[in-house]
Design a protein around this motif. Structure first.
Motif, PDB file in Angstrom:
ATOM      1  N   GLY A  16       0.731  -1.076   0.146  1.00 58.68           N
ATOM      2  CA  GLY A  16      -0.037  -0.005  -0.010  1.00 58.68           C
ATOM      3  C   GLY A  16       0.803   1.289  -0.121  1.00 58.68           C
ATOM      4  O   GLY A  16       2.012   1.189   0.251  1.00 58.68           O
ATOM      5  N   ILE A  17       0.453   2.354  -0.535  1.00 61.93           N
ATOM      6  CA  ILE A  17       1.055   3.696  -0.426  1.00 61.93           C
ATOM      7  C   ILE A  17      -0.174   4.794  -0.210  1.00 61.93           C
ATOM      8  O   ILE A  17      -1.313   4.595  -0.937  1.00 61.93           O
ATOM      9  CB  ILE A  17       1.980   3.911  -1.616  1.00 61.93           C
ATOM     10  N   GLN A  18       0.359   5.733   0.547  1.00 63.00           N
ATOM     11  CA  GLN A  18      -0.530   6.783   0.626  1.00 63.00           C
ATOM     12  C   GLN A  18       0.090   8.226   0.009  1.00 63.00           C
ATOM     13  O   GLN A  18       1.535   8.229   0.163  1.00 63.00           O
ATOM     14  CB  GLN A  18      -0.976   7.086   2.058  1.00 63.00           C
ATOM     15  N   PHE A  19      -0.599   8.923  -0.395  1.00 68.11           N
ATOM     16  CA  PHE A  19      -0.137  10.278  -0.885  1.00 68.11           C
ATOM     17  C   PHE A  19      -1.140  11.362  -0.204  1.00 68.11           C
ATOM     18  O   PHE A  19      -2.179  11.614  -0.441  1.00 68.11           O
ATOM     19  CB  PHE A  19      -0.099  10.442  -2.439  1.00 68.11           C
ATOM     20  N   ASN A  20      -0.448  12.152   0.750  1.00 67.62           N
ATOM     21  CA  ASN A  20      -1.082  13.211   1.384  1.00 67.62           C
ATOM     22  C   ASN A  20      -2.430  12.537   2.075  1.00 67.62           C
ATOM     23  O   ASN A  20      -3.509  13.342   1.811  1.00 67.62           O
ATOM     24  CB  ASN A  20      -1.583  14.439   0.480  1.00 67.62           C
ATOM     25  N   GLY A  21      -2.215  11.604   2.512  1.00 67.96           N
ATOM     26  CA  GLY A  21      -3.540  10.911   3.321  1.00 67.96           C
ATOM     27  C   GLY A  21      -4.200  10.094   2.267  1.00 67.96           C
ATOM     28  O   GLY A  21      -5.194   9.339   2.873  1.00 67.96           O
ATOM     29  N   LEU A  22      -4.310  10.002   0.989  1.00 74.10           N
ATOM     30  CA  LEU A  22      -5.235   9.324   0.178  1.00 74.10           C
ATOM     31  C   LEU A  22      -4.365   8.118  -0.185  1.00 74.10           C
ATOM     32  O   LEU A  22      -3.109   8.195  -0.762  1.00 74.10           O
ATOM     33  CB  LEU A  22      -5.301  10.247  -1.107  1.00 74.10           C
ATOM     34  N   LYS A  23      -5.077   6.900   0.001  1.00 72.30           N
ATOM     35  CA  LYS A  23      -4.510   5.725  -0.420  1.00 72.30           C
ATOM     36  C   LYS A  23      -4.784   5.304  -1.813  1.00 72.30           C
ATOM     37  O   LYS A  23      -5.529   5.022  -2.300  1.00 72.30           O
ATOM     38  CB  LYS A  23      -5.242   4.556   0.654  1.00 72.30           C
ATOM     39  N   ALA A  24      -3.403   5.462  -2.670  1.00 71.99           N
ATOM     40  CA  ALA A  24      -3.520   5.264  -4.141  1.00 71.99           C
ATOM     41  C   ALA A  24      -3.428   3.864  -4.353  1.00 71.99           C
ATOM     42  O   ALA A  24      -4.045   3.265  -5.374  1.00 71.99           O
ATOM     43  CB  ALA A  24      -2.300   5.705  -4.754  1.00 71.99           C
ATOM     44  N   VAL A  25      -2.851   2.790  -3.490  1.00 67.77           N
ATOM     45  CA  VAL A  25      -2.969   1.274  -3.477  1.00 67.77           C
ATOM     46  C   VAL A  25      -3.156   1.153  -2.110  1.00 67.77           C
ATOM     47  O   VAL A  25      -2.469   1.633  -1.266  1.00 67.77           O
ATOM     48  CB  VAL A  25      -1.612   0.802  -4.167  1.00 67.77           C
ATOM     49  N   ASP A  26      -4.273  -0.028  -1.831  1.00 72.81           N
ATOM     50  CA  ASP A  26      -4.317  -0.320  -0.433  1.00 72.81           C
ATOM     51  C   ASP A  26      -4.525  -2.077  -0.378  1.00 72.81           C
ATOM     52  O   ASP A  26      -5.114  -2.494  -1.198  1.00 72.81           O
ATOM     53  CB  ASP A  26      -5.636   0.113  -0.013  1.00 72.81           C
ATOM     54  N   ASP A  27      -3.554  -2.732   0.151  1.00 69.56           N
ATOM     55  CA  ASP A  27      -3.600  -4.076   0.661  1.00 69.56           C
ATOM     56  C   ASP A  27      -3.455  -4.860  -0.637  1.00 69.56           C
ATOM     57  O   ASP A  27      -4.236  -5.807  -1.024  1.00 69.56           O
ATOM     58  CB  ASP A  27      -5.228  -4.290   1.211  1.00 69.56           C
ATOM     59  N   PHE A  28      -2.619  -4.771  -1.508  1.00 70.07           N
ATOM     60  CA  PHE A  28      -2.381  -5.380  -2.802  1.00 70.07           C
ATOM     61  C   PHE A  28      -1.608  -6.381  -2.624  1.00 70.07           C
ATOM     62  O   PHE A  28      -0.299  -6.562  -2.130  1.00 70.07           O
ATOM     63  CB  PHE A  28      -1.795  -4.392  -3.809  1.00 70.07           C
ATOM     64  N   SER A  29      -2.149  -7.752  -2.887  1.00 76.57           N
ATOM     65  CA  SER A  29      -1.355  -8.925  -2.881  1.00 76.57           C
ATOM     66  C   SER A  29      -1.492  -9.694  -4.228  1.00 76.57           C
ATOM     67  O   SER A  29      -2.371  -9.578  -4.860  1.00 76.57           O
ATOM     68  CB  SER A  29      -1.804  -9.910  -1.607  1.00 76.57           C
ATOM     69  N   ILE A  30      -0.265 -10.448  -4.588  1.00 72.19           N
ATOM     70  CA  ILE A  30      -0.468 -11.024  -5.771  1.00 72.19           C
ATOM     71  C   ILE A  30       0.934 -12.051  -5.924  1.00 72.19           C
ATOM     72  O   ILE A  30       2.178 -11.658  -5.255  1.00 72.19           O
ATOM     73  CB  ILE A  30      -0.293 -10.316  -6.879  1.00 72.19           C
ATOM     74  N   GLU A  31       0.825 -13.133  -6.451  1.00 76.18           N
ATOM     75  CA  GLU A  31       2.003 -14.099  -6.749  1.00 76.18           C
ATOM     76  C   GLU A  31       1.972 -14.371  -8.212  1.00 76.18           C
ATOM     77  O   GLU A  31       0.927 -14.921  -8.567  1.00 76.18           O
ATOM     78  CB  GLU A  31       1.777 -15.206  -5.663  1.00 76.18           C
ATOM     79  N   ILE A  32       2.896 -14.475  -8.596  1.00 78.77           N
ATOM     80  CA  ILE A  32       3.408 -14.926  -9.984  1.00 78.77           C
ATOM     81  C   ILE A  32       4.366 -15.894 -10.139  1.00 78.77           C
ATOM     82  O   ILE A  32       5.413 -15.628  -9.611  1.00 78.77           O
ATOM     83  CB  ILE A  32       3.589 -13.543 -10.838  1.00 78.77           C
TER      84      ILE A  32
END
Length: 267
Positions: A16-32
């Motif tokens: 996850g990543i936040q910009f100025n308090g806004l979550k641009a990506v939240d709880d992203f999980s993946i396996e390849i």
């Protein structure tokens, strides 16, 4: 290091990543897994390119972690991540446009050269042997992306679709384990898109490379991807086979239905 069957090539956990308090990506999980091709789709602004930026070190995740072949990548700089085995292409083509086609590919192999400045100036045996090896490798990769015979052309003089393929060849030159393709078919006509499909399939089967693909051309996604993950507002709303995704009501409402309406509006 090559991933074994039990170790995913890419494993992202709760990124996850936040910009100025806004979550641009939240709880992203993946396996390849090895040689697997996975699609990442969703509406504009869903967070797809942000995921790529997290995985390539452009952004540092504020939450979660990710691994390449079991090696934790959090906190590494972009060049370190490339060296470890993750390469990408971009929505907007980023070639050295005034350099030749083959020079663009060879530029990605500079860290594989061991000769120093004195050897280069004196044109020693080590210099010529390494230059010959790098040139041969570059020509091999240009053949893979159907650009053989165009080595000496200035990159800026290639048609748009061929510039896209040159970007892929340059990424392959880094000897990556995971290739991130950010809308590789954007701006291509149907013939160019079909050729791109064949090239991507060749990359997977010939080199054993895993691929994570962002693409809005759903015909391409459905044809080539083994699995698809769907983002909306930075959150995964669905994951599964192409058939499962095509029939998922959440995906239809958030993305596929919107695409259909836009196509009808422009018909």
């Amino acid at each position: 290091m090559t991933a074994d069957k039990k170790t995913p090539v890419l494993k992202a956990q709760n990124l996850g990543i936040q910009f100025n308090g806004l979550k641009a990506v939240d709880d992203f999980s993946i396996e390849i897994g090895e040689s697997e091709l996975v699609g990442l789709i969703g509406p504009n602004g869903a967070g797809k390119t942000t995921v790529f930026n997290l995985i390539t070190g452009v952004y540092r995740p504020t939450e979660g972690s990710f691994y390449l072949c079991g090696q934790r990548m959090n906190g590494k700089k972009t060049h370190q991540i490339v060296h470890a085995g993750i390469a990408r292409t971009f929505q907007n083509i980023r070639l050295f446009k005034k350099m030749s086609v083959i020079e663009n590919v060879k530029a990605a192999m500079l860290d594989q050269l061991t000769y120093g400045l004195p050897q280069a100036i004196l044109r020693t045996r080590a210099y010529w042997e390494q230059e010959a090896a790098v040139t041969a490798r570059a020509k091999e990769l240009l053949e893979v992306v159907h650009l053989a015979g165009k080595e000496d052309l200035e990159a800026d003089n290639l048609p748009y679709g061929q510039q896209r393929r040159l970007e892929i060849a340059r990424a392959l030159a880094t000897d990556m384990k995971l290739l991130l393709l950010d809308e590789p078919a954007a701006g291509m006509n149907p013939t160019e898109t079909e050729e791109l499909l064949k090239i991507i399939d060749c990359i997977r089967t010939r080199f054993g490379i895993s691929v994570l693909l962002i693409e809005h051309d759903m015909s391409l996604v459905m044809k080539i991807c083994q699995r698809i993950q769907v983002l909306d507002f930075g959150t995964t709303i669905a994951a599964g086979t192409p058939q499962q995704i095509a029939n998922d009501p959440r995906v239809i409402e958030a993305y596929l239905g919107r695409q259909t309406k836009e196509a009808q509006d422009h018909a």
